[in-house]
Structures are given as C-alpha cells and as structure tokens.
Design an enzyme around this catalytic site. Structure first.
Site, mmCIF file in Angstrom:
data_model
loop_
_atom_site.group_PDB
_atom_site.id
_atom_site.type_symbol
_atom_site.label_atom_id
_atom_site.label_comp_id
_atom_site.label_asym_id
_atom_site.label_seq_id
_atom_site.Cartn_x
_atom_site.Cartn_y
_atom_site.Cartn_z
ATOM 1 C CD GLU A 142 18.883 77.994 41.489
ATOM 2 O OE1 GLU A 142 18.020 78.473 42.236
ATOM 3 O OE2 GLU A 142 18.618 77.544 40.369
ATOM 4 C CD GLU A 312 18.506 72.998 40.201
ATOM 5 O OE1 GLU A 312 17.426 73.601 40.046
ATOM 6 O OE2 GLU A 312 19.161 73.047 41.256
HETATM 7 C C1 GAL Z 1 16.037 75.889 41.540
HETATM 8 C C2 GAL Z 1 16.700 75.333 42.792
HETATM 9 C C3 GAL Z 1 16.178 73.960 43.134
HETATM 10 C C4 GAL Z 1 14.680 73.920 43.036
HETATM 11 C C5 GAL Z 1 14.266 74.317 41.651
HETATM 12 C C6 GAL Z 1 12.785 74.263 41.432
HETATM 13 O O1 GAL Z 1 16.038 77.275 41.559
HETATM 14 O O2 GAL Z 1 18.085 75.269 42.633
HETATM 15 O O3 GAL Z 1 16.593 73.606 44.433
HETATM 16 O O4 GAL Z 1 14.147 74.775 43.990
HETATM 17 O O5 GAL Z 1 14.692 75.632 41.423
HETATM 18 O O6 GAL Z 1 12.455 74.645 40.127
#
Ligand code: GAL
Length: 647
Positions: A142, A312
C-alpha cells in the site's frame, strides 16, 4: 476467480503452520500472500539473514498446493536500519521526521533507502525467484498509506529541483509557467527552489501541483526499482502491488502500466464509516458497505490494468475506522462474488487469523486468535462453495457502453485550490457512478488519455485540464461526451484556460465566471419530473436567449444543462434529482435504455451471466425487473447478503 488469504507465519509457532495450510485448502482457498512486513525476521541484523523459517513456511504452504504471493518487506524498515541511516525517515509538512514504531516511515526520495530496498529485494528474489509455488510477487505494501506519498526531506528537495530542471529546461520557462512574477516569487536558478511547505499562506498552486506530480513519480520510480529486480529473478511470476481504496496521492494509471496485475485492498465497512456519506446512509449500509463503493474501485482498477484482483478483502470488523461494526453474515462472500462479477482474477481475505497482539489486535481474521473459525471464515468457505458450483471460466468482462473519466491530476488540482469548501472531486464522480449503476449499467472507469472507441457515452464529471485531443477522439469514436462543471477551466501549468475554449466554441456560450455556494444553498432548476437543484458550484454561463442547446436553466436564468450534437455540458454541481434527469437525457440521446433498481440492489453483467446483489436487510424479488431469468445460482427471491446469477 480464485480465493486466497493473507498470512503471517512469523506471528505463529511453526507447529501450527501445516494445520493452517491444510485448513486454507479445506476452506476453498488456493492463494496465500506472505512476507510483506517480515524484514526484521528475515534480516535481524545487517547482513545476517535467517532464511530457515521462511524456507519452511514457503514449503509448508507449497506442499498443500497453495500458490504463494511473496511480498517484499520494504513497508517496514527495521530498527537497526533506521538507526544506522536516519535519512531514510520521511519528513512531514511541518518539518518533523516520521518516527520508527509503526510502518511506512521511509521517504520515497531517500537514496539510501532505495539502495537498501534494492538490496533486500535482490536477496529475497534471488532466493525464491524460481520457487515452483511462488506465482506472484507484491512490491512493498500500500504505497502512500498513512499519508506517506509526500515527504519534505532534503533528499526530496534535491530530487525535485532536478525533476523541475528536466521538465522546464530553463528557469525562465518555469517562472512563466508558475507565474512567479506574482508576489515577487521569481527564481534565478533551479537550485533556489524549495518544497511548497512551511510558507506563510498558500504556496503557489503551480508549484504545489508540480510537487504532487513529482511525488507521484517518486512512488512509481521506487516500485520500478523493485519490479526490475524481481523480473530478473522470477521471469515467469506476476508482479503486483496492492493499492488502496479512496486514495489518490499518486497516479494509479501509471502504476497500473508497471505491474502485470493490479490488486487493491477492499474494506467496505471501514470506507463507508470513514467517508462522506450521510448519517442515514452510514446506518443503512453499516453491515454491507455502500453498494457502489467496492464496485467503483473494481471498475477503476480494471481501467488501470485489465488484469486485476483484490489482495485484501475485509473479513469482519476492522480496527481503523471511527466505528467498526460487524458485517452481516454472508457479506464477505457477497463481496467476493461482486469482485468476480467485475472480472477479478482473485480475491484474497485479510487476514487468516486475528493477531492477539500489537496494533491490529481488534481486526478480525477468518479465524479467531484461538484458531476457531470466525464468521469471516464461514463466509470465505461459502464463497468458495458458490464459485465451485458456477463455471466462470468461459466468461470475460466486455467493454461497458459507458466510460466514466476519473483523473488523478484533477483531484490534485481541486485539492490545491478547491475555491469552495464543499467541492469534492471524488464525491462528484461517485455521484455519477452510483446513479448510472442504479440505472442498471456496467461502467468502465478510465483515464482521460485512454482510447474511447466502443463507448456510447463518455462522462467526465469534471475535467479541468481537458486533453487537447479529447473531444476529437470522442467524436471519431462516435461517443457522446458529457462534461461536468469546471471542465476545461485550467491549463496544464495551473493557469486559467484562455477563452474562448473549445467547449465555449462548440456550444456557442461563454463562461466568464463561476461561483461556489454554501452547502445549504439550493438553486431550483426546471428539468425532468423530479425536483432538481444546483448546489455547491455554478459555472455562470452566458449565451443568447434563443440558444436551442440550452436544455435547462436555473430559476435566475443561468443555463444549467446544455446539449448539442455529440456534446453535453452540465454547468452546475447537481443534486440527485438533477443528475438523474441529466443522465436520463444523455442516455436517451445515446439510445441506452435505463432501469431504476431498488436502493439496495445492484446488478452486473459479466460475459453471458448476470449477477444480482442484495446490499440491504430485506428480501428483494427480482422477477419484476428481470422476468424469465434462467437462474444458475439461487432464484428470484434474494435475501440479505445474497447474490443470484442467471444467464
Ligand atoms: C491494509 C494493510 C494491511 C492491514 C489492513 C487492516 O491497509 O495493507 O496491512 O493493515 O489494512 O485493515
């Protein structure tokens, strides 16, 4: 579409890795991402590598047939590295270093960090580049998260000067472009130019826009440095980066051209709670997310690279929004299916097991910390089950009839000088998108420079820097163009566009001035059946009273919507009634028939299949809207968090 999960073997005893891997496969997952924050375990001290644990973790996952995405660990430079080279730290706008103790504390312009990032990437890629199970690589994590694209370091200052010199060649050209004669801001040499922070009042907008362009370029440069190394060692693997939602600080179209597949991180409930929606909407969709938010980003990132996925996916309550409700049961399966319907190659949940320690201890996983299955795990298994019942292998995403233009430079430009507190570029684009989606359309989101062939309608909610070829390209493509307020108002140098501009010439109008309005002000407009208003912004258009292109006027007679031949222009920020009427008008001109879906229902055509999604809390009957559908998954009666699919 495959399903996957993000996994942190370094957080758990080795004794449970094999069982974890088996359970992933049982759950229907076939992909797993690891490694992206593990630098301190890979290299506990400079030059002392501990590969043993990672070799074993990779092998344990590989034995189960899981495909691995290996992340480079550069979002988290370890303590020993920062202590040895404090120049790695980013500097905030107030001039303070961003300290160690969380993540993303590095400066994209630090030469030391670029070298160190290359070194760790080289070591990792050399070791695992040809591993049979590692099918893709993620650079860093990110880019820009926690507001880290811009850094006001000495390194950034020196690099920015070189960037400016390369762009303008002579200092006179820069002075003219920036208009530095104003307030005696003239420079004699590139070496005199500082970064646009810590000025007494607003810094020169052209200076700021160039700094944003530069900072965006530094992110891409940094990514490319890693990608080039990975490519050398892992020629067959895909290279990706996981971008965020709601995030505009670098140009994602350019990053998209520099990856094999672009992935993004989708947190529908967190985003809803954080963003601009009304309290009533936040309550209505608190357990489902806004029905268009993930879809908007699926379409946007497909516009950055035809190959895309979700790296994610929210599995349950997160830890980072102001309020963190639990998704409705089944929602994490619906979100995956929505991604499939938009053409994602995979959807991977974040994270496997909730960590009982550190910053994200309140963030759900597919499993609870004690390894019992959580609702997210139940939903992920359900998504796998549904995907195994339907055959998506023959389906692909077709070009949509409508292109929505989304432009990162426009967003930067408006942020620098909003000229009205309520002006919000993302919100305006989203308003167009959500109404079009409720009308039942598939939408492509593309950059202003993308080819326009094949589209019936090209809608740019606002495009202040209108590319010179844009209108010509659209007309050659036979596409109708709809431009929103403030379009073609600025030059690339951040100056007022000389008049008459082409918009004025084609529509036979002049736009000598504009006004911004308090949010409570609503100026009525006569158009369509529903009440329509201008709010927030008006371009004050002047034209002959018999100009037949004027379709609707404000009650004080200023034209609000003008349309002639292949070009329509909405001169005001629309309320919902006005945007509906305007879009209905242009869609009718384009010969595109519309529906009006219930508030909680969305549909998406994917190849020969139609998907429907219920984002609400009540049953929706599909038969009235889609009589005679030949269902391959579920039927006409769509419960909360349910999807249906038909031919
Ligand atoms: C994303 C990040 C992850 C984790 C996640 C939590 O922004 O890439 O490492 O922090 O959020 O929701």
């Amino acid at each position: 579409m495959k399903l996957g999960v993000c996994y942190y073997p370094e957080h758990w005893p080795e004794t449970i890795w094999a069982e974890d891997a088996r359970r992933m496969v049982d759950m229907g997952l076939s992909k797993v991402r690891i490694g992206e924050f593990a630098w301190s375990r890979i290299e506990p001290s400079r030059g002392e590598f501990d590969w043993g644990w990672l070799d074993k973790a990779v092998e344990t996952l590989a034995v189960q047939g899981l495909e691995i995405t290996m992340g480079t660990p550069t979002a988290t430079p370890p303590k020993w590295l920062i202590d040895a080279h404090p120049d790695i730290l980013a500097i905030d706008a107030a001039g303070a270093p961003r300290g160690f103790g969380s993540r993303r504390h590095y400066c994209f312009s630090s030469q030391t960090y670029l070298k160190e990032s290359r070194r760790i990437t080289e070591s990792l890629a050399a070791r695992y580049g040809t591993h049979r199970a590692i099918t893709s690589w993620q650079t860093d994590n990110e880019f820009g998260c926690h507001d880290t694209v811009e850094s006001y370091s000495e390194n950034a200052r020196l690099a920015f000067r070189l960037w400016l010199e390369d762009k303008y060649k002579t200092i006179d050209a820069l002075n003219t472009a920036w208009g530095t004669v104003f307030w005696s801001m003239e420079y004699r040499r590139f070496g005199e130019i500082d970064l646009p922070n810590q000025t007494v009042t607003e810094a020169n907008p052209a200076h700021r826009l160039d700094f944003q362009r530069f900072s965006s370029g530094q992110v891409i440069r940094y990514h490319k440095a890693q990608a080039e190394i990975i490519r050398r060692h892992a020629s067959k693997a895909d290279i990706t980066h996981n971008v965020m939602g709601h995030f505009n600080a670098f140009d994602h179209y350019i990053l998209g051209r520099n990856v094999d597949i672009l992935t993004w991180d989708s947190y529908p409930l967190g985003f809803l709670d954080q963003a601009w929606w009304k309290e009533a909407d936040k309550q209505r969709w608190m357990r489902s997310g806004h029905p268009d938010f993930a879809a908007f980003h699926h379409d946007l990132y497909r516009g950055c690279n035809q190959r895309w996925g979700v790296m994610e996916q929210q599995p349950g309550p997160v830890n980072w929004a102001p309020h963190n409700p639990a998704p409705r049961a089944g929602m994490a399966a619906l979100w995956a299916l929505e991604a499939a319907a938009h053409g994602a190659e995979y959807c991977s949940y974040f994270r496997w097991r909730q960590a009982p320690f550190a910053q994200e201890q309140n963030h759900a996983g597919l499993l609870y910390p004690n390894s019992e299955i959580a609702q997210g795990g139940v939903d992920a298994a359900a998504a796998g089950d549904i995907l195994s019942q339907i055959d998506l292998s023959q389906q692909t995403t077709h070009q949509a009839p409508i292109a929505l233009i989304y432009d990162y430079e426009s967003k930067w430009l408006f942020d620098i000088q909003p000229q009205g507190a309520a002006w919000h570029y993302e919100k305006l684009c989203f308003m167009f998108y959500t109404v079009l989606r409720r009308m039942g359309f598939n939408i492509d989101i593309i950059s202003p420079d993308a080819p326009l062939t094949g589209y019936k309608l090209v809608a740019a909610p606002s495009l202040p820097i209108l590319p010179e070829t844009f209108l010509n390209r659209a007309s050659k493509a036979g596409a109708h163009v709809l431009l929103g307020p403030r379009s073609q108002s600025k030059t690339r140098d951040y100056q007022l566009m000389p008049r008459p501009n082409s918009l004025e010439a084609v529509l036979n109008i002049t736009i000598p001035r504009s006004e911004s309005l308090r949010e409570s002000v609503k100026i009525p407009i006569n158009m369509g059946l529903s009440a329509a208003h201008a709010c927030i912004w008006r371009d004050l258009v002047e034209t002959a009273s018999d100009n037949t292109a004027v379709i609707a006027r404000c009650t004080d007679d200023y034209p609000a919507f003008i349309s002639q031949g292949g070009l329509s222009y909405l001169a005001v920020w629309p309320d919902k009634g006005l945007i509906k009427s305007v879009l209905t008008h242009v869609l009718n001109t384009c010969g595109l028939p519309q529906l009006w879906l219930p508030k909680d229902l969305r549909v998406r055509q994917f190849g020969g299949l139609k998907f429907a999604f219920n984002y609400g809390s009540k049953i929706i009957h599909l038969s009235q809207l889609y009589p005679g559908a030949d269902y391959i998954y579920r039927t006409d009666k769509l419960g909360p968090a349910n999807a249906a699919i038909w031919r």
